[in-house]
Design an enzyme around this catalytic site. Structure first.
Site, short mmCIF file in Angstrom:
data_model
loop_
_atom_site.label_atom_id
_atom_site.label_comp_id
_atom_site.label_asym_id
_atom_site.label_seq_id
_atom_site.Cartn_x
_atom_site.Cartn_y
_atom_site.Cartn_z
N HIS A 1 7.27 -7.38 -7.02
CA HIS A 1 7.99 -8.02 -6.57
C HIS A 1 9.54 -7.38 -5.69
CE1 HIS A 1 10.93 -11.90 -5.72
NE2 HIS A 1 10.32 -12.29 -6.14
N ASP B 1 3.35 -16.10 -8.66
CA ASP B 1 1.45 -16.51 -8.50
C ASP B 1 0.54 -15.62 -8.86
OD1 ASP B 1 3.33 -15.77 -5.24
OD2 ASP B 1 2.84 -17.27 -5.85
N HIS C 1 3.65 -13.30 0.74
CA HIS C 1 4.65 -14.12 0.10
C HIS C 1 3.77 -15.54 -0.98
CE1 HIS C 1 7.97 -16.32 -0.12
NE2 HIS C 1 8.75 -17.07 0.83
C1 SDX Z 1 6.64 -14.39 -4.03
O1 SDX Z 1 11.11 -12.92 -2.58
C2 SDX Z 1 10.88 -13.66 -3.20
O2 SDX Z 1 11.86 -14.47 -3.84
C3 SDX Z 1 9.32 -14.58 -3.16
C4 SDX Z 1 9.06 -15.36 -4.40
C5 SDX Z 1 9.98 -16.70 -3.94
O3 SDX Z 1 9.82 -17.32 -4.91
O4 SDX Z 1 10.15 -16.79 -2.99
O5 SDX Z 1 9.75 -14.76 -5.23
C6 SDX Z 1 7.27 -15.92 -4.48
O6 SDX Z 1 6.22 -13.82 -2.95
C7 SDX Z 1 6.19 -13.34 -5.10
C8 SDX Z 1 5.20 -12.03 -4.41
C9 SDX Z 1 4.13 -12.72 -3.59
N1 SDX Z 1 3.28 -12.24 -3.45
C10 SDX Z 1 1.59 -10.57 -4.05
O7 SDX Z 1 2.07 -11.09 -5.21
C11 SDX Z 1 1.07 -9.80 -3.21
C12 SDX Z 1 1.18 -8.58 -3.78
N2 SDX Z 1 3.05 -8.00 -4.09
C13 SDX Z 1 2.87 -7.13 -3.29
O8 SDX Z 1 1.96 -6.90 -1.58
C14 SDX Z 1 4.57 -6.28 -3.07
O9 SDX Z 1 4.77 -5.90 -4.31
C15 SDX Z 1 5.56 -7.33 -2.46
C16 SDX Z 1 5.03 -8.11 -1.07
C17 SDX Z 1 5.33 -8.56 -3.45
C18 SDX Z 1 6.39 -6.54 -2.32
O10 SDX Z 1 6.72 -5.50 -1.51
P1 SDX Z 1 7.78 -4.90 -1.44
O11 SDX Z 1 8.86 -4.93 -1.92
O12 SDX Z 1 8.06 -4.26 0.55
O13 SDX Z 1 7.81 -3.50 -2.07
P2 SDX Z 1 6.77 -2.22 -1.29
O14 SDX Z 1 5.17 -2.90 -0.55
O15 SDX Z 1 7.30 -1.07 -0.22
O16 SDX Z 1 5.93 -1.47 -2.32
C19 SDX Z 1 6.31 -0.52 -3.12
C20 SDX Z 1 5.55 0.82 -3.22
C21 SDX Z 1 4.27 1.03 -2.42
O17 SDX Z 1 3.99 2.27 -3.19
P3 SDX Z 1 4.24 3.24 -2.42
O18 SDX Z 1 4.38 3.20 -0.66
O19 SDX Z 1 5.72 3.47 -2.43
O20 SDX Z 1 3.85 4.66 -2.97
O21 SDX Z 1 4.24 -0.33 -4.95
C22 SDX Z 1 3.71 -0.12 -4.11
C23 SDX Z 1 3.54 -0.10 -2.68
O22 SDX Z 1 2.01 0.79 -2.64
N3 SDX Z 1 3.29 -1.71 -4.33
C24 SDX Z 1 1.18 -2.17 -5.07
C25 SDX Z 1 1.67 -3.55 -4.79
N4 SDX Z 1 2.56 -4.00 -4.30
C26 SDX Z 1 3.55 -2.79 -4.68
N5 SDX Z 1 0.34 -1.72 -5.57
C27 SDX Z 1 -0.44 -2.16 -5.23
N6 SDX Z 1 -0.55 -3.70 -6.02
C28 SDX Z 1 0.80 -4.30 -5.55
N7 SDX Z 1 1.10 -5.52 -5.69
#
Ligand code: SDX
Length: 425
Positions: A307, A365, A266
């Site tokens: 996201h 971010d 997050h």
């Molecule tokens: C913020 O919700 C909000 O509005 C948040 C926010 C706000 O203003 O409040 O926008 C702020 O928190 C932005 C997000 C910051 N976090 C990151 O940048 C961390 C990296 N991103 C991830 O960990 C991830 O993308 C999330 C946590 C942001 C979202 O996760 P989800 O929606 O639960 O998606 P998921 O983990 O189920 O991923 C779906 C697929 C997976 O692959 P499969 O299992 O389907 O094969 O996408 C892949 C994941 O492995 N994936 C990534 C990835 N993000 C998702 N693979 C590599 N790198 C990534 N960053």
């Protein structure tokens, strides 16, 4: 109420219930599932990816189109034409202020521009170098000791007093966290300065000296606060709503939001992005990190990408990237190696099948850390900055919930433990 209806029926039985659809102004309508327990079942939605937890009129996100509206105004237009305090007024009150309303609001915020001496004593209890998010979370929770008898959550005036106090005091507390982390004396707040300039002066100024903060950095800081102000029902906002639904002290509720924001999935991602860019170190290593991000066996994720809602560009990331270019050019840092790595990383990721197929785009971010580093903010402080901007969103949602009929949030579960068994005789 929408004209649409759904029926939930169980195969092989005559169990069938009608589920009404409630219409939304924009985006998905919602299915009212209050009658689902009549089937003997709960709905199951870990992570709440398909669940609307509440009604809200504050912010709308269209993840497919990359749209973010605050009370109907696109984030791009607010970033270009508004400022953080005006956006705070909009989020809280639902309308943009007139000139006189804006002036009055700014004076109200300035009237709360102080923190009790007990807070300085409280902060001194942390060893120098303690993580600023740990200090911020604790010191905001401690405010519930100071403001425990003037906060009747059922009283609209008390709630607005809390809103104004938090908007005013968060930047002071945030700057104190930085100064204590760095072993520096505190710089007093200065009501002659704008919100963002006052914050940067408290961060980097000299006690008793005039502010030397540049207008470029002031504008960039104000924009960073504005872009982080609110974002619908994200994890930390949902945490504030859930804790607020029990009638808890609002400062304790905001502390719970700070705790939720800290995680790297997050708001903690901005610090993780900078650490990742520094670990990559050179454009020639980018391919190796892209491979790691795609490797299921490797826990590494490309921080600042992906996201839960945006399956298109995060509109905040676009604005942040433009501001990044401007700020670094103004500071003569346009050749910042981290910026070059970030841009190259983004370009490669956006062309890579894995990221395209999974719709992983840069989020808010991804670029914010590069600007904050250029401003002189240390990575440990990045999420504190995020929390300072997001406080208005948290407290606006808290106030919206308490201004309308509400119930304590109490989700159920899918139980997978032991059936009842007897204690051994
Ligand atoms: C913020 O919700 C909000 O509005 C948040 C926010 C706000 O203003 O409040 O926008 C702020 O928190 C932005 C997000 C910051 N976090 C990151 O940048 C961390 C990296 N991103 C991830 O960990 C991830 O993308 C999330 C946590 C942001 C979202 O996760 P989800 O929606 O639960 O998606 P998921 O983990 O189920 O991923 C779906 C697929 C997976 O692959 P499969 O299992 O389907 O094969 O996408 C892949 C994941 O492995 N994936 C990534 C990835 N993000 C998702 N693979 C590599 N790198 C990534 N960053």
């Amino acid at each position: 109420m929408s004209n649409k209806k759904f029926h939930l029926s169980e195969e092989g039985t005559d169990t069938s219930i009608e589920l009404p659809v409630l219409s939304s102004t924009l985006g998905q309508d919602v299915i009212d599932i209050a009658r689902v327990p009549e089937t003997g079942c709960f709905t199951f939605d870990p992570g709440f990816g398909a669940t609307a937890s509440c009604e809200s009129a504050i912010t709308f996100i269209d993840g497919d189109k990359g749209v973010l509206l605050h009370r109907g105004y696109p984030i791009e237009q607010l970033a270009a034409n508004s400022d953080f305090l005006e956006t705070c007024y909009l989020l809280i009150n639902g309308e943009l202020p007139s000139d006189s309303e804006k002036e009055a609001f700014e004076q109200t915020i300035k009237s709360h521009n102080n923190v009790e001496s007990a807070v300085e004593q409280f902060m001194s209890g942390f060893s120098q170098g303690s993580h600023p998010m740990a200090m911020l979370c604790a010191v905001v929770a401690a405010m519930s000791a100071t403001y425990n008898d003037t906060t009747d959550v059922s009283n609209a005036d008390d709630r607005m007093l809390t809103v104004n106090r938090l908007i005013a005091k968060m930047p002071i507390l945030a700057a104190m966290c930085h100064r204590h982390f760095s072993g520096l004396p505190y710089v007093s707040t200065n009501n002659d300065l704008s919100y963002a300039e006052n914050f940067l002066n408290m961060m980097f100024g000299t006690p008793g000296a005039k502010s030397t903060v540049s207008p470029v950095l002031t504008k960039a800081m104000d924009l960073i606060f504005l872009l982080h102000a609110d974002h619908e029902q994200n994890a930390s906002t949902s945490t504030v709503r859930l804790s607020g639904s029990s009638g808890a002290n609002p400062y304790a509720c905001i502390a719970s939001g700070i705790a939720a924001l800290w995680g790297p999935a997050h708001g903690g991602a901005n610090q993780a992005v900078l650490e990742m860019l520094e670990e990559i170190g050179d454009e020639k290593h980018i391919d190796e990190f892209i491979l790691r991000a795609k490797d299921k066996e490797d826990g590494f994720r490309l921080m600042g990408f992906g996201h839960r809602v945006y399956k298109n560009f995060d509109p905040r990331a676009k604005v942040m990237k433009e501001s990044c270019d401007e700020v670094l050019a103004e500071l003569g840092l346009e050749h910042d190696p981290l910026l070059k790595i970030a841009k190259r990383l983004e370009q490669i990721a956006l062309e890579d099948e894995y990221f395209v197929e999974k719709k992983l785009y840069p989020n808010v971010d991804f670029y914010s850390g590069i600007i904050m580093k250029a401003i002189g903010i240390s990575p440990e402080m990045f999420t504190v900055i995020f929390a300072t901007g997001r406080t208005v969103g948290w407290i606006s949602h808290w106030n919206e919930m308490l201004s309308n009929p509400y119930r304590i949030g109490r989700p159920r579960q899918r139980y997978t433990g032991y059936a009842q068994r007897d204690y051994p005789a």
